[in-house]
Scaffold this active site. Sequence first.
Site, PDB file in Angstrom:
ATOM      1  N   ASP A 175      60.146   1.057   3.281  1.00  0.00           N
ATOM      2  CA  ASP A 175      58.599   0.822   3.867  1.00  0.00           C
ATOM      3  C   ASP A 175      58.586   1.544   5.203  1.00  0.00           C
ATOM      4  O   ASP A 175      59.082   1.028   6.232  1.00  0.00           O
ATOM      5  CB  ASP A 175      58.179  -0.586   4.065  1.00  0.00           C
ATOM      6  CG  ASP A 175      56.684  -0.874   4.502  1.00  0.00           C
ATOM      7  OD1 ASP A 175      55.996  -0.049   5.057  1.00  0.00           O
ATOM      8  OD2 ASP A 175      56.141  -1.951   4.139  1.00  0.00           O
ATOM      9  N   SER A 195      43.648  15.627   6.080  1.00  0.00           N
ATOM     10  CA  SER A 195      42.813  15.581   5.043  1.00  0.00           C
ATOM     11  C   SER A 195      41.522  16.361   5.829  1.00  0.00           C
ATOM     12  O   SER A 195      41.048  16.047   6.805  1.00  0.00           O
ATOM     13  CB  SER A 195      42.455  14.159   4.816  1.00  0.00           C
ATOM     14  OG  SER A 195      41.407  14.144   3.972  1.00  0.00           O
ATOM     15  N   TYR A 207      40.222   6.156   7.560  1.00  0.00           N
ATOM     16  CA  TYR A 207      40.951   6.752   7.002  1.00  0.00           C
ATOM     17  C   TYR A 207      41.151   8.100   7.769  1.00  0.00           C
ATOM     18  O   TYR A 207      42.129   8.812   7.857  1.00  0.00           O
ATOM     19  CB  TYR A 207      40.875   7.077   5.416  1.00  0.00           C
ATOM     20  CG  TYR A 207      41.694   8.174   4.757  1.00  0.00           C
ATOM     21  CD1 TYR A 207      42.969   7.913   4.569  1.00  0.00           C
ATOM     22  CD2 TYR A 207      41.099   9.290   4.488  1.00  0.00           C
ATOM     23  CE1 TYR A 207      43.441   8.911   3.699  1.00  0.00           C
ATOM     24  CE2 TYR A 207      41.925  10.213   3.772  1.00  0.00           C
ATOM     25  CZ  TYR A 207      43.212  10.014   3.557  1.00  0.00           C
ATOM     26  OH  TYR A 207      43.977  10.991   2.915  1.00  0.00           O
TER      27      TYR A 207
HETATM   28  P1  NAD Z   1      49.402   8.966  -3.280  1.00  0.00           P
HETATM   29  O1  NAD Z   1      48.772   7.654  -2.957  1.00  0.00           O
HETATM   30  O2  NAD Z   1      49.609   9.174  -4.484  1.00  0.00           O
HETATM   31  O3  NAD Z   1      50.879   9.093  -2.360  1.00  0.00           O
HETATM   32  C1  NAD Z   1      51.059   8.595  -1.161  1.00  0.00           C
HETATM   33  C2  NAD Z   1      52.380   7.689  -1.359  1.00  0.00           C
HETATM   34  O4  NAD Z   1      52.541   7.050   0.141  1.00  0.00           O
HETATM   35  C3  NAD Z   1      52.147   6.724  -2.296  1.00  0.00           C
HETATM   36  O5  NAD Z   1      53.404   6.894  -3.299  1.00  0.00           O
HETATM   37  C4  NAD Z   1      52.778   5.460  -1.601  1.00  0.00           C
HETATM   38  O6  NAD Z   1      53.397   4.507  -2.089  1.00  0.00           O
HETATM   39  C5  NAD Z   1      53.359   5.928  -0.316  1.00  0.00           C
HETATM   40  N1  NAD Z   1      53.146   4.932   0.864  1.00  0.00           N
HETATM   41  C6  NAD Z   1      52.237   4.228   1.118  1.00  0.00           C
HETATM   42  N2  NAD Z   1      52.567   3.176   2.004  1.00  0.00           N
HETATM   43  C7  NAD Z   1      53.811   3.509   2.429  1.00  0.00           C
HETATM   44  C8  NAD Z   1      54.604   2.888   3.057  1.00  0.00           C
HETATM   45  N3  NAD Z   1      54.162   1.830   3.984  1.00  0.00           N
HETATM   46  N4  NAD Z   1      56.003   3.353   3.091  1.00  0.00           N
HETATM   47  C9  NAD Z   1      56.145   4.415   2.128  1.00  0.00           C
HETATM   48  N5  NAD Z   1      55.490   4.911   1.609  1.00  0.00           N
HETATM   49  C10 NAD Z   1      54.381   4.523   1.451  1.00  0.00           C
HETATM   50  O7  NAD Z   1      48.365  10.192  -2.374  1.00  0.00           O
HETATM   51  P2  NAD Z   1      48.555  11.660  -2.660  1.00  0.00           P
HETATM   52  O8  NAD Z   1      47.618  12.234  -3.314  1.00  0.00           O
HETATM   53  O9  NAD Z   1      49.841  12.082  -3.197  1.00  0.00           O
HETATM   54  O10 NAD Z   1      48.464  12.206  -1.093  1.00  0.00           O
HETATM   55  C11 NAD Z   1      49.607  12.477  -0.386  1.00  0.00           C
HETATM   56  C12 NAD Z   1      49.110  12.780   1.247  1.00  0.00           C
HETATM   57  O11 NAD Z   1      48.051  13.773   1.062  1.00  0.00           O
HETATM   58  C13 NAD Z   1      48.584  11.634   1.875  1.00  0.00           C
HETATM   59  O12 NAD Z   1      48.908  11.386   3.358  1.00  0.00           O
HETATM   60  C14 NAD Z   1      47.104  11.659   1.514  1.00  0.00           C
HETATM   61  O13 NAD Z   1      46.563  11.221   2.724  1.00  0.00           O
HETATM   62  C15 NAD Z   1      47.203  13.355   1.838  1.00  0.00           C
HETATM   63  N6  NAD Z   1      45.749  13.750   1.103  1.00  0.00           N
HETATM   64  C16 NAD Z   1      45.788  13.804  -0.071  1.00  0.00           C
HETATM   65  C17 NAD Z   1      44.630  14.246  -0.698  1.00  0.00           C
HETATM   66  C18 NAD Z   1      44.298  14.071  -2.345  1.00  0.00           C
HETATM   67  O14 NAD Z   1      43.090  15.017  -2.734  1.00  0.00           O
HETATM   68  N7  NAD Z   1      45.291  13.629  -3.311  1.00  0.00           N
HETATM   69  C19 NAD Z   1      43.320  14.868   0.171  1.00  0.00           C
HETATM   70  C20 NAD Z   1      43.747  14.866   1.553  1.00  0.00           C
HETATM   71  C21 NAD Z   1      44.899  14.281   2.100  1.00  0.00           C
END
Ligand code: NAD
Length: 326
Positions: free
Chosen positions: A50, A115, A146
Site C-alpha cells: 500500500d 491527467s 482528483y
Molecule cells: P487503474 O485504476 O487501473 O490503476 C491504478 C492502480 O493503482 C490500481 O491497480 C490500484 O490498485 C493502484 N493503487 C490504488 N491505490 C493504491 C495504493 N494505496 N497503493 C498501491 N497501489 C494503489 O488506473 P489506470 O487507468 O491504469 O491509471 C493509471 C494512472 O494514470 C493513474 O495515476 C491515473 O490517475 C492516470 N490517468 C489515467 C487515465 C485513464 O484514462 N485511464 C487518464 C488520466 C490519468
Amino acid sequence: MKKAVVAGAGGFIGHHLVSFLKGKQYWVRGVDIKEPEYEKSQSDEFLLLDLRYWENCLRATREVDEVYQLAADMGGIGYISTNHAEIAKNNILINTHMLEASYQNGVKRYFFSSSACIYPTYKQRSADVVPLKEEDAIPAEPEEGYGWEKLFAEKLCQYYQEDKRLETRVARFHNVYGPLGTYEGGREKAPAAICRKVALAEDAAEIEVWGDGRQTRSFLYIEDCVEGIYLIAQSDYSKPLNLGSEELVTIDQLVEMVAKVAGKKVRIKHDLSKPQGVRGRNSDNTKLYSLLGWKPKYSLLEGLQRTYPWIADRLAQKKKSAPGAE
Ligand code: NAD
C-alpha cells in the site's frame, strides 16, 4: 540492464507498461495493492504494497534507476465526482511519499502520470472545445478532488526537480482505453462502459448513455499511451506534456462507432440525471510533437476494433461459466 519500478502495475496502464518495459529488456518491479485482474504480470518481481505508507514507498523504490508512478485511487466520472475527500487524501499520500522515497533512494528518473482533469473547467464548457494546451492549466480550476490533487502532485514534481535535482517527467493522460482495462463495477471509463453495454445488448435494443450524448472527448489507445510514456520519461523535457489523441468525438458518435465494430444496431437512451463531466475536452499535441517528433498512431476506430472484441469475449466467457448456464 536498466531497472525500473512501475507503481500501479496491477492496474490497466501500469500492467501494459510493465509488458512494454520488458520488451525493452528492463528488469521490472511491479508494485500495487492488487495483482492484475485479467492476466499475469510479466514483471521480474511483484510486490503487494500500500503506497500510501512511507515505509512501503521506501521499499518499492529501492535499487532502481527509473520510477513510473501510476498508482492512484481513481475511476470513471461516477466514482471521481462522488469521492473527493478519499481520492484526494489517498493520492496525495501516495505521490508525496513516492517522490521523497525516490529522492532518498537516489532514483535517476521519476515519471508521474497526471491527467487532463487538471485543466480548468472554465475552458471546457463548450462541446466544440478548443484543444487544451499545456499553458492552459493556470489560472487553475481543475476537477474537484482528483484534478486538484494531480495538479499539486505536478507541482511537487517541479519542486523536486528544481530544489533536489531529481529528474522528474510528467504526462497528462487524456482518456486512455484498450484491452485489459476495467469494463464493469463502477470504475470503468466511457469507452469500456459503452463496449460492455453494446456487447450485452440484443440487436436493436436500447442502451443507456450518461448525459445528453453531445459532450465531446478524445480517447487515446493504450499502445500509444505506453509508447508515449516511455518517450516522455526518456526525454530532456521536465515540464508537463499532454499525452492524448486529437480525434474529437461526441459520446453518441462513440456509441455509433462501437455499434459498427460490434455489427449491431442500438438505440440510445440518454440519462440526464447521471454525471457527464466537463462539456468538451480535447488534447493539443503541438508541444509533444515539436519536442519528441511523435504522435499517437491509432485512430479511435482502430483502437475500438481491438478493444470491443476483448470485452465482448470476457462477457461471453462469464455468461458461459455462470451458474445455471448450459
Ligand atoms: P487503474 O485504476 O487501473 O490503476 C491504478 C492502480 O493503482 C490500481 O491497480 C490500484 O490498485 C493502484 N493503487 C490504488 N491505490 C493504491 C495504493 N494505496 N497503493 C498501491 N497501489 C494503489 O488506473 P489506470 O487507468 O491504469 O491509471 C493509471 C494512472 O494514470 C493513474 O495515476 C491515473 O490517475 C492516470 N490517468 C489515467 C487515465 C485513464 O484514462 N485511464 C487518464 C488520466 C490519468
